[in-house]
Design a protein around this motif. Structure first.
Motif, PDB file in Angstrom:
ATOM      1  N   THR A 176     -49.939  21.940 -29.041  1.00  0.00           N
ATOM      2  CA  THR A 176     -50.919  22.970 -29.156  1.00  0.00           C
ATOM      3  C   THR A 176     -51.419  23.605 -27.922  1.00  0.00           C
ATOM      4  O   THR A 176     -51.207  23.117 -26.826  1.00  0.00           O
ATOM      5  N   PHE A 177     -51.963  24.942 -28.099  1.00  0.00           N
ATOM      6  CA  PHE A 177     -52.351  25.410 -26.694  1.00  0.00           C
ATOM      7  C   PHE A 177     -53.433  24.739 -25.942  1.00  0.00           C
ATOM      8  O   PHE A 177     -53.354  24.512 -24.782  1.00  0.00           O
ATOM      9  N   ASP A 181     -51.305  23.736 -21.896  1.00  0.00           N
ATOM     10  CA  ASP A 181     -51.475  25.081 -21.366  1.00  0.00           C
ATOM     11  C   ASP A 181     -52.948  25.379 -21.182  1.00  0.00           C
ATOM     12  O   ASP A 181     -53.046  26.066 -19.994  1.00  0.00           O
ATOM     13  N   ALA A 182     -53.926  25.121 -21.902  1.00  0.00           N
ATOM     14  CA  ALA A 182     -55.341  25.594 -21.556  1.00  0.00           C
ATOM     15  C   ALA A 182     -55.763  24.887 -20.337  1.00  0.00           C
ATOM     16  O   ALA A 182     -56.478  25.518 -19.535  1.00  0.00           O
ATOM     17  N   ARG A 183     -55.418  23.689 -20.063  1.00  0.00           N
ATOM     18  CA  ARG A 183     -55.932  22.813 -18.959  1.00  0.00           C
ATOM     19  C   ARG A 183     -55.232  23.621 -17.737  1.00  0.00           C
ATOM     20  O   ARG A 183     -55.899  23.733 -16.683  1.00  0.00           O
ATOM     21  N   PHE A 184     -54.051  24.031 -17.642  1.00  0.00           N
ATOM     22  CA  PHE A 184     -53.332  24.474 -16.438  1.00  0.00           C
ATOM     23  C   PHE A 184     -53.790  25.749 -16.142  1.00  0.00           C
ATOM     24  O   PHE A 184     -53.881  26.314 -15.276  1.00  0.00           O
ATOM     25  N   SER A 218     -43.654  27.542 -16.335  1.00  0.00           N
ATOM     26  CA  SER A 218     -43.556  26.807 -17.710  1.00  0.00           C
ATOM     27  C   SER A 218     -44.184  25.406 -17.780  1.00  0.00           C
ATOM     28  O   SER A 218     -43.778  24.826 -16.773  1.00  0.00           O
ATOM     29  N   VAL A 219     -45.300  25.508 -18.853  1.00  0.00           N
ATOM     30  CA  VAL A 219     -45.886  24.275 -18.345  1.00  0.00           C
ATOM     31  C   VAL A 219     -45.775  23.259 -19.669  1.00  0.00           C
ATOM     32  O   VAL A 219     -45.997  23.687 -21.133  1.00  0.00           O
ATOM     33  N   GLY A 220     -45.997  22.029 -19.616  1.00  0.00           N
ATOM     34  CA  GLY A 220     -46.361  20.996 -20.822  1.00  0.00           C
ATOM     35  C   GLY A 220     -44.865  20.771 -21.608  1.00  0.00           C
ATOM     36  O   GLY A 220     -44.102  19.979 -21.135  1.00  0.00           O
ATOM     37  N   TRP A 425     -48.199  16.776 -16.627  1.00  0.00           N
ATOM     38  CA  TRP A 425     -48.606  17.165 -15.444  1.00  0.00           C
ATOM     39  C   TRP A 425     -50.044  17.812 -15.426  1.00  0.00           C
ATOM     40  O   TRP A 425     -51.057  17.620 -14.807  1.00  0.00           O
ATOM     41  N   ALA A 426     -50.096  18.739 -16.512  1.00  0.00           N
ATOM     42  CA  ALA A 426     -51.100  19.594 -16.605  1.00  0.00           C
ATOM     43  C   ALA A 426     -52.473  18.700 -17.023  1.00  0.00           C
ATOM     44  O   ALA A 426     -53.819  19.116 -16.847  1.00  0.00           O
TER      45      ALA A 426
END
Length: 448
Positions: A176-177, A181-184, A218-220, A425-426
């Motif tokens: 989920t976002f 992604d929200a953290r990064f 690109s994350v997560g 990582w995020a």
């Protein structure tokens, strides 16, 4: 009950956002938020007449009533949440399971930094309608393929998500976002970066999108890629653009975008087998290593419970990635973070040896034959022992044999490609060394 989904999750400023919404309440309104330091309220609608519509199957266009909303020209590029509010109010949060719709306002190339939202992966795990690629997959006419609709609730927020909750973060389901992604994105904005945003499906539909930027992030967990998305990303690098993958299990499955972006198909099983594994000689035969430098084949996953990891072991401390970290060769980092930096899923490069005494890794002499790009530099690595819950088979080794190790690395193919080798990582950006490496990567690749 109120739920909804966008006709398209990527929208340009000045265009019209179409939301499909069903409710059993006589009226509702939409409150729009942009994600930054938190949910930043940007506007709201008047009360609108509500209309009920029944749910459908996960493979179908749900065809719910549509409502059009002009997107102001001055809205910043970002990830937005449309909160669907019934009379009496219902609380807004980033982890809502129903009354929320995620969409992205794209940029115009005013920034050099592009952040790619993995919408296809969100939907691959979105069980709204009773199925996804992992449970009760709606079969297409081709018996080995499953078709998922992108025109249904969910896709980052607002839907049921398949998979176990993260032992270290019970508040936000994976895929989920909110989880990665929200953290990064919050970290980026706090540190003065000004990214613009798109979804992966925007890259699929717009051949010129990537070329407006210097660096793509690109994350997560960016697991599902169409050939067009991959082609355009690799073309971006070959023309000198840079990509940083702060994630893992990257480009593991190929998808096919159908019906003008309304649905996606993936051949993961059935009588004909997994025809959409990028790496498999019986599938696409185009190893993901050539895109990212690493692969889940050489890594592994730890899905449930507290995981055991010694952290990343530094291999190349003189590289600019480690500037200002104080780390030396053989030093560990990310071993004491919560969650541990390595996991929950990891990608790795093929290694011939990992010396336990020195902590130094040796890249396989056969690496190029499995897709690893020439000049790939191993920056840090972490061996995944036999207690990891999945050590997937490597194409050049029998299942569960050979060295499986999360691998952080970098290579150049006109443009540079950095890979962190781990999904989480995020989750640990507060760690000083992880923070410093992240800054080094973004700052350097924006300059190059």
């Amino acid at each position: 009950m109120i739920r909804g989904y966008p006709a398209s999750a990527g929208i340009a400023p000045g265009d019209t956002l179409v939301l499909h919404i069903a409710t059993d309440a006589p009226r509702f309104r939409v409150v729009f938020y942009r994600w930054g330091e938190g949910l930043l309220r940007v506007s709201e609608t008047d009360w609108l007449a509500g209309e009920y519509a029944p749910p459908r199957n996960a493979g179908e266009d749900w065809q719910w009533p549509s409502y059009a909303f002009p997107v102001p020209h001055d809205w910043l590029s970002g990830v937005y949440i449309a909160h669907l509010e019934e009379p009496g109010g219902n609380a807004v949060s980033l982890t809502m399971e129903s009354a929320a719709i995620l969409f992205v306002v794209r940029g115009r190339g005013h920034s050099k930094l592009l952040y790619k939202i993995p919408l296809a992966t969100y939907h691959a795990y979105n069980c709204t309608g009773g199925g996804c690629f992992y449970v009760n997959p709606p079969r297409s006419e081709d018996p080995s393929g499953a078709r998922l609709s992108l025109l249904r609730p969910g896709g980052g927020i607002g839907g049921e998500t398949w998979g176990a909750l993260d032992y270290y973060d019970l508040s936000s389901p994976r895929q989920t976002f909110a989880h990665w992604d929200a953290r990064f994105i919050r970290w980026l904005l706090r540190n003065g970066y000004e990214p613009e945003f798109c979804t992966d499906l925007d890259i699929h539909s717009d051949p010129d999108l990537c070329d407006r930027y210097r660096l793509m992030l690109s994350v997560g967990h960016d697991e599902y890629w169409s050939e067009t998305i991959r082609d355009r990303t690799e073309d971006f690098v070959s023309k000198g653009g840079n990509v940083a993958f702060f994630g893992a299990n990257l480009c593991w499955w190929r998808i096919h975008i159908l019906d003008g972006g309304a649905a996606m198909l993936c051949h993961q099983g059935g009588p004909r087998g997994a025809l959409d594994h990028w790496w498999s000689s019986t599938g696409v035969a185009r190893p993901e290593d050539s895109l990212t430098g690493v692969s889940y084949r050489n890594g592994g996953g730890w899905w449930d419970g507290p995981r055991n990891t010694g952290g990343y072991i530094v291999q190349d401390p003189e590289h600019w990635v480690f500037a200002g970290t104080g780390l030396g060769r053989g030093d560990a980092f990310g071993d004491k973070t919560s969650p541990p930096l390595v996991g929950y899923e990891c990608d790795g490069a093929p290694l011939d040896d990992f010396d336990k005494a020195t902590g130094l890794a040796v890249l396989s002499s056969n690496a190029g034959n499995t897709g690893t790009p020439d000049g790939f530099r191993v920056l840090a690595a972490s061996v995944l022992d036999g207690n990891w819950q999945e050590l997937p088979p490597r194409e050049d080794y029998p299942a569960r044999e050979g060295i499986h190790a999360a691998t952080m690395g970098i290579f150049s193919r006109n443009g540079a490609v950095f890979t962190a080798g781990t999904t989480d990582w995020a989750q640990v950006l507060e760690n000083l060394q992880v923070d410093a490496i992240t800054r080094n990567v973004i700052d350097q690749l924006l300059r190059e």
